[in-house]
Design a protein around this motif. Sequence first.
Motif, PDB file in Angstrom:
ATOM      1  N   LYS A   4     -51.759 -11.548 -12.151  1.00 25.53           N
ATOM      2  CA  LYS A   4     -52.728 -11.610 -10.839  1.00 25.53           C
ATOM      3  C   LYS A   4     -53.568 -12.536 -10.632  1.00 25.53           C
ATOM      4  N   LEU A   5     -54.287 -13.023 -11.939  1.00 28.41           N
ATOM      5  CA  LEU A   5     -55.266 -14.002 -12.012  1.00 28.41           C
ATOM      6  C   LEU A   5     -54.515 -15.116 -11.674  1.00 28.41           C
ATOM      7  N   ARG A   6     -53.513 -15.515 -12.165  1.00 27.43           N
ATOM      8  CA  ARG A   6     -52.513 -16.838 -12.203  1.00 27.43           C
ATOM      9  C   ARG A   6     -52.012 -17.063 -10.730  1.00 27.43           C
ATOM     10  N   HIS A   7     -51.605 -15.871 -10.343  1.00 31.76           N
ATOM     11  CA  HIS A   7     -51.342 -15.878  -8.723  1.00 31.76           C
ATOM     12  C   HIS A   7     -52.623 -16.292  -7.985  1.00 31.76           C
ATOM     13  N   LEU A   8     -53.572 -15.755  -8.164  1.00 30.17           N
ATOM     14  CA  LEU A   8     -54.817 -15.789  -7.185  1.00 30.17           C
ATOM     15  C   LEU A   8     -55.214 -17.357  -7.303  1.00 30.17           C
ATOM     16  N   LEU A   9     -55.189 -17.864  -8.582  1.00 23.52           N
ATOM     17  CA  LEU A   9     -55.552 -19.147  -8.774  1.00 23.52           C
ATOM     18  C   LEU A   9     -54.563 -20.198  -8.108  1.00 23.52           C
ATOM     19  N   PHE A  10     -53.140 -19.892  -8.312  1.00 27.87           N
ATOM     20  CA  PHE A  10     -52.248 -20.866  -7.502  1.00 27.87           C
ATOM     21  C   PHE A  10     -52.614 -20.689  -5.965  1.00 27.87           C
ATOM     22  N   VAL A  11     -52.764 -19.799  -5.497  1.00 25.30           N
ATOM     23  CA  VAL A  11     -52.854 -19.344  -3.858  1.00 25.30           C
ATOM     24  C   VAL A  11     -54.129 -20.139  -3.415  1.00 25.30           C
ATOM     25  N   LEU A  12     -55.289 -20.163  -4.258  1.00 24.77           N
ATOM     26  CA  LEU A  12     -56.511 -20.989  -3.818  1.00 24.77           C
ATOM     27  C   LEU A  12     -56.017 -22.285  -4.164  1.00 24.77           C
ATOM     28  N   PHE A  13     -55.496 -22.878  -4.844  1.00 27.00           N
ATOM     29  CA  PHE A  13     -55.051 -24.351  -5.070  1.00 27.00           C
ATOM     30  C   PHE A  13     -54.032 -24.571  -4.041  1.00 27.00           C
ATOM     31  N   LEU A  14     -53.205 -23.839  -3.654  1.00 23.92           N
ATOM     32  CA  LEU A  14     -52.371 -24.296  -2.455  1.00 23.92           C
ATOM     33  C   LEU A  14     -53.325 -24.292  -1.091  1.00 23.92           C
ATOM     34  N   ALA A  15     -54.318 -23.497  -1.026  1.00 24.67           N
ATOM     35  CA  ALA A  15     -55.277 -23.496   0.021  1.00 24.67           C
ATOM     36  C   ALA A  15     -56.087 -24.597  -0.011  1.00 24.67           C
ATOM     37  N   LEU A  16     -56.429 -25.089  -1.073  1.00 24.92           N
ATOM     38  CA  LEU A  16     -57.229 -26.396  -1.000  1.00 24.92           C
ATOM     39  C   LEU A  16     -56.442 -27.488  -0.716  1.00 24.92           C
ATOM     40  N   ILE A  17     -55.424 -27.756  -1.371  1.00 25.44           N
ATOM     41  CA  ILE A  17     -54.350 -28.907  -0.850  1.00 25.44           C
ATOM     42  C   ILE A  17     -54.057 -28.773   0.583  1.00 25.44           C
ATOM     43  N   ALA A  18     -53.842 -27.595   1.086  1.00 23.69           N
ATOM     44  CA  ALA A  18     -53.370 -27.451   2.420  1.00 23.69           C
ATOM     45  C   ALA A  18     -54.788 -27.992   3.548  1.00 23.69           C
ATOM     46  N   PHE A  19     -56.007 -27.680   2.958  1.00 21.97           N
ATOM     47  CA  PHE A  19     -57.235 -27.843   3.661  1.00 21.97           C
ATOM     48  C   PHE A  19     -57.589 -29.528   3.547  1.00 21.97           C
ATOM     49  N   LEU A  20     -57.209 -30.079   2.193  1.00 17.61           N
ATOM     50  CA  LEU A  20     -57.417 -31.517   2.218  1.00 17.61           C
ATOM     51  C   LEU A  20     -56.494 -32.290   3.070  1.00 17.61           C
ATOM     52  N   LEU A  21     -55.164 -31.687   3.238  1.00 22.15           N
ATOM     53  CA  LEU A  21     -54.113 -32.480   3.988  1.00 22.15           C
ATOM     54  C   LEU A  21     -54.350 -32.222   5.500  1.00 22.15           C
ATOM     55  N   LEU A  22     -54.790 -31.355   6.060  1.00 18.26           N
ATOM     56  CA  LEU A  22     -54.961 -31.037   7.212  1.00 18.26           C
ATOM     57  C   LEU A  22     -56.243 -31.372   7.890  1.00 18.26           C
ATOM     58  N   MET A  23     -57.110 -31.529   7.042  1.00 20.44           N
ATOM     59  CA  MET A  23     -58.752 -31.613   7.750  1.00 20.44           C
ATOM     60  C   MET A  23     -58.772 -32.975   8.631  1.00 20.44           C
ATOM     61  N   PRO A  24     -59.650 -32.856   9.665  1.00 19.23           N
ATOM     62  CA  PRO A  24     -59.489 -33.705  10.442  1.00 19.23           C
ATOM     63  C   PRO A  24     -60.488 -35.004   9.988  1.00 19.23           C
ATOM     64  N   THR A  25     -60.345 -36.109  10.085  1.00 20.78           N
ATOM     65  CA  THR A  25     -61.161 -37.129   9.769  1.00 20.78           C
ATOM     66  C   THR A  25     -61.635 -37.655  11.036  1.00 20.78           C
ATOM     67  N   LYS A  26     -62.645 -38.976  10.720  1.00 25.09           N
ATOM     68  CA  LYS A  26     -63.357 -39.802  11.901  1.00 25.09           C
ATOM     69  C   LYS A  26     -62.615 -41.159  11.926  1.00 25.09           C
ATOM     70  N   VAL A  27     -61.463 -41.372  11.353  1.00 26.01           N
ATOM     71  CA  VAL A  27     -61.003 -42.523  11.178  1.00 26.01           C
ATOM     72  C   VAL A  27     -60.178 -42.437  12.576  1.00 26.01           C
ATOM     73  N   GLN A  28     -60.093 -43.698  13.522  1.00 24.89           N
ATOM     74  CA  GLN A  28     -59.325 -43.899  14.542  1.00 24.89           C
ATOM     75  C   GLN A  28     -58.507 -45.046  14.313  1.00 24.89           C
ATOM     76  N   PRO A  29     -56.921 -44.859  14.646  1.00 26.96           N
ATOM     77  CA  PRO A  29     -56.180 -45.836  14.468  1.00 26.96           C
ATOM     78  C   PRO A  29     -56.254 -46.837  15.572  1.00 26.96           C
ATOM     79  N   VAL A  30     -56.116 -48.403  15.105  1.00 29.87           N
ATOM     80  CA  VAL A  30     -55.999 -49.265  15.829  1.00 29.87           C
ATOM     81  C   VAL A  30     -54.692 -50.037  15.845  1.00 29.87           C
TER      82      VAL A  30
END
Length: 84
Positions: free
Chosen positions: A7-33
Motif C-alpha cells: 500500500k505504501l509503495r502504491h501510494l508513493l507511486f500515485v503521488l509520483f505520477l501526480a507530481l509528474i502530471a502537475f509538472l507537465l500540465l502546469m501553465p507557464t508565463k512563456v509566450q510563443p513567438v
Amino acid sequence: MSTRPKKLRHLLFVLFLALIAFLLLMPTKVQPVNWAPPKAPSMKDGLFAENQRLNAVQKNWRPRHRRARSLGVGRPGLPGQRPA
C-alpha cells in the motif's frame, strides 16, 4: 505477508505520477513567438565556396608504420595466415 508495504509503495507511486502530471500540465508565463531564420549562405561563392587551391600540392608523405599482412589470429592453415 503484510499488505502495508504494498500500500505504501502504491501510494508513493500515485503521488509520483501526480507530481509528474502537475509538472507537465502546469501553465507557464512563456509566450510563443514566430521566428524566421536568416537566409542560408551561398555555396557557390563567398565563405562556403569550393576551394581548389590545394589540388596542385604534391603529396610527399610515407606512412609511419608498415601495414600488417594478417592479424595472426586462429590456427595456422586458415585463409590469410602464414604457417608457423
